[in-house]
Design a protein around this motif. Structure first.
Motif, PDB file in Angstrom:
ATOM      1  N   UNK A  33       0.833  -1.212   0.000  1.00  0.00           N
ATOM      2  CA  UNK A  33       0.000   0.000   0.000  1.00  0.00           C
ATOM      3  C   UNK A  33       0.862   1.255   0.000  1.00  0.00           C
ATOM      4  N   UNK A  34       1.961   1.205   0.767  1.00  0.00           N
ATOM      5  CA  UNK A  34       2.860   2.360   0.801  1.00  0.00           C
ATOM      6  C   UNK A  34       3.490   2.613  -0.567  1.00  0.00           C
ATOM      7  N   UNK A  35       3.879   1.532  -1.251  1.00  0.00           N
ATOM      8  CA  UNK A  35       4.474   1.690  -2.584  1.00  0.00           C
ATOM      9  C   UNK A  35       3.470   2.260  -3.578  1.00  0.00           C
ATOM     10  N   UNK A  36       2.236   1.759  -3.533  1.00  0.00           N
ATOM     11  CA  UNK A  36       1.213   2.236  -4.465  1.00  0.00           C
ATOM     12  C   UNK A  36       0.863   3.708  -4.210  1.00  0.00           C
ATOM     13  N   UNK A  37       0.699   4.073  -2.944  1.00  0.00           N
ATOM     14  CA  UNK A  37       0.366   5.469  -2.638  1.00  0.00           C
ATOM     15  C   UNK A  37       1.528   6.404  -2.958  1.00  0.00           C
ATOM     16  N   UNK A  38       2.757   5.920  -2.757  1.00  0.00           N
ATOM     17  CA  UNK A  38       3.916   6.745  -3.125  1.00  0.00           C
ATOM     18  C   UNK A  38       3.966   6.978  -4.626  1.00  0.00           C
ATOM     19  N   UNK A  39       3.626   5.943  -5.408  1.00  0.00           N
ATOM     20  CA  UNK A  39       3.592   6.095  -6.859  1.00  0.00           C
ATOM     21  C   UNK A  39       2.512   7.090  -7.279  1.00  0.00           C
ATOM     22  N   UNK A  40       1.334   7.021  -6.642  1.00  0.00           N
ATOM     23  CA  UNK A  40       0.274   7.986  -6.950  1.00  0.00           C
ATOM     24  C   UNK A  40       0.683   9.407  -6.574  1.00  0.00           C
ATOM     25  N   UNK A  41       1.364   9.530  -5.441  1.00  0.00           N
ATOM     26  CA  UNK A  41       1.777  10.869  -4.991  1.00  0.00           C
ATOM     27  C   UNK A  41       2.829  11.465  -5.923  1.00  0.00           C
ATOM     28  N   UNK A  42       3.744  10.622  -6.401  1.00  0.00           N
ATOM     29  CA  UNK A  42       4.787  11.123  -7.293  1.00  0.00           C
ATOM     30  C   UNK A  42       4.271  11.401  -8.699  1.00  0.00           C
ATOM     31  N   UNK A  43       3.164  10.775  -9.093  1.00  0.00           N
ATOM     32  CA  UNK A  43       2.614  10.996 -10.432  1.00  0.00           C
ATOM     33  C   UNK A  43       1.677  12.196 -10.496  1.00  0.00           C
ATOM     34  N   UNK A  44       1.499  12.904  -9.397  1.00  0.00           N
ATOM     35  CA  UNK A  44       0.651  14.097  -9.419  1.00  0.00           C
ATOM     36  C   UNK A  44       1.352  15.225 -10.172  1.00  0.00           C
ATOM     37  N   UNK A  45       0.545  16.167 -10.633  1.00  0.00           N
ATOM     38  CA  UNK A  45       1.099  17.302 -11.363  1.00  0.00           C
ATOM     39  C   UNK A  45       1.859  18.219 -10.410  1.00  0.00           C
ATOM     40  N   UNK A  46       2.864  18.882 -10.957  1.00  0.00           N
ATOM     41  CA  UNK A  46       3.667  19.782 -10.130  1.00  0.00           C
ATOM     42  C   UNK A  46       2.907  21.052  -9.775  1.00  0.00           C
ATOM     43  N   UNK A  47       1.994  21.472 -10.635  1.00  0.00           N
ATOM     44  CA  UNK A  47       1.227  22.692 -10.397  1.00  0.00           C
ATOM     45  C   UNK A  47      -0.084  22.344  -9.702  1.00  0.00           C
ATOM     46  N   UNK A  48      -0.219  22.762  -8.447  1.00  0.00           N
ATOM     47  CA  UNK A  48      -1.444  22.526  -7.677  1.00  0.00           C
ATOM     48  C   UNK A  48      -2.247  23.823  -7.724  1.00  0.00           C
ATOM     49  N   UNK A  49      -3.169  23.918  -8.704  1.00  0.00           N
ATOM     50  CA  UNK A  49      -3.891  25.171  -8.935  1.00  0.00           C
ATOM     51  C   UNK A  49      -5.390  25.044  -8.740  1.00  0.00           C
ATOM     52  N   UNK A  50      -5.850  23.988  -8.111  1.00  0.00           N
ATOM     53  CA  UNK A  50      -7.288  23.839  -7.881  1.00  0.00           C
ATOM     54  C   UNK A  50      -7.508  23.254  -6.490  1.00  0.00           C
ATOM     55  N   UNK A  51      -8.735  23.390  -6.011  1.00  0.00           N
ATOM     56  CA  UNK A  51      -9.065  22.898  -4.670  1.00  0.00           C
ATOM     57  C   UNK A  51      -9.065  21.372  -4.642  1.00  0.00           C
ATOM     58  N   UNK A  52      -9.527  20.745  -5.724  1.00  0.00           N
ATOM     59  CA  UNK A  52      -9.566  19.277  -5.759  1.00  0.00           C
ATOM     60  C   UNK A  52      -8.152  18.691  -5.695  1.00  0.00           C
ATOM     61  N   UNK A  53      -7.219  19.276  -6.432  1.00  0.00           N
ATOM     62  CA  UNK A  53      -5.836  18.786  -6.389  1.00  0.00           C
ATOM     63  C   UNK A  53      -5.230  18.972  -5.003  1.00  0.00           C
TER      64      UNK A  53
END
Length: 307
Positions: free
Chosen positions: A255-275
């Motif tokens: 679970x830690x590996x999967x969540x880390x992969x999801x966290x690293x695949x997020x966009x660098x620009x956090x410009x919305x409330x949902x992100x």
């Protein structure tokens, strides 16, 4: 005596008094003899009268040909009497259209006063005295170079017949390390680490003593039994086996590996409330999984309820 009430009129009487004055013709001057003082006063009165007449003719709102209404400083309204006989009304096609509203613009009658011209600047070099002696830069540089303290050359050694030079410091030929004050002593960071470990061991010993005090009421529980036969048996509870512990740890690490992969695949620009919400949720989940893995790894005895 009877009173007359005007209920309707169909004539425009704006400027009637001006037309009457024009019909009378130019007025004769009352000054029949020439006198400089009188002529000057008459000239001033004529200019003042012209300016007042011009201001009297000016209206507070002037409608131009392009439809723009110029707002002036005059106090006279567009209709001094009962107004126009017929008020012009825009056609229906002129309403609710873009750029078809009333356009206002203020009249700019400001005139900058004439300022006297600036005096001419003096020619360059006329303010100070010319030097009588030309500076000798070569002599000055030679004197400065003679007074300068030269930097001492770094210590070097030569190890080949052709004269290959190397720095003497950090070469091992100079006892620069054994002559230090802290040579052969325990570093400060190791002392801090030992002190921290001693404090942690003391806290662990206190916690173990507290657990022993809490578990004294269990039948057959003693310190010797804990050291020989393992953890005591608690009614309604069982000790987690090593296979079950390894299975839980493996699932948590996946679970830690999967969540880390999801966290690293997020966009660098956090410009919305949902992100932003998704990022904060992933961070909290990662922190919780890491704490669970650390708890299971560092806790040797874990009781599980049988119900």
């Amino acid at each position: 005596m009877s009173l007359v009430y005007i209920t309707h009129h169909d004539e425009n009487i704006v400027g009637c008094e001006h037309d009457f004055e024009k019909a009378q013709g130019p007025r004769e001057s009352i000054f029949v003899y020439k006198n400089p003082v009188v002529e000057r006063a008459a000239k001033y009165a004529r200019k003042l009268r012209e300016r007042l007449n011009e201001e009297d003719k000016k209206l507070s709102v002037i409608l131009q040909a392009d439809g723009t209404r110029v707002l002036t400083e005059a106090k006279k309204s567009a209709h001094r009497t009962m107004g126009c006989a017929h008020t012009p009304i825009d056609p229906p096609c002129a309403y609710l259209r873009k750029s078809q509203g009333i356009k206002w613009r203020r009249e700019n009658t400001h005139k900058c006063p004439k300022m006297p011209p600036m005096p001419p600047l003096p020619p360059p070099g006329s303010g100070g005295k010319k030097p009588t002696m030309v500076p000798n830069f070569i002599k000055r540089n030679r004197m400065c170079a003679g007074k300068t303290i030269p930097c001492p050359p770094p210590p070097r050694y030569v190890d080949t017949p052709v004269g290959a030079r190397h720095d003497l410091l950090n070469s091992g030929l100079v006892p620069q390390f054994i002559c230090r004050k802290d040579f052969g002593k325990v570093p400060i960071y190791l002392k801090k680490t030992k002190r921290m470990l001693a404090d942690m061991n003391a806290v662990c010993a206190k916690e173990q003593a507290r657990l022993l005090e809490l578990c004294r009421g269990i039948k057959g529980f003693t310190r010797a039994s804990v050291q020989s036969s393992g953890p005591p048996q608690v009614p309604g509870m069982r000790v987690m086996e090593q296979a079950e512990r390894n299975e839980i740890l493996e699932g948590l690490r996946l679970s830690l590996t999967e969540m880390t992969k999801q966290y690293q695949s997020m966009s660098l620009l956090i410009d919305s409330i949902a992100k932003r919400q998704r990022k904060s949720k992933l961070e909290s989940d990662l922190r919780q999984v890491e704490q669970d893995i650390l708890l299971i790894d560092t806790t040797p005895i874990i009781y599980v309820s049988e119900y």
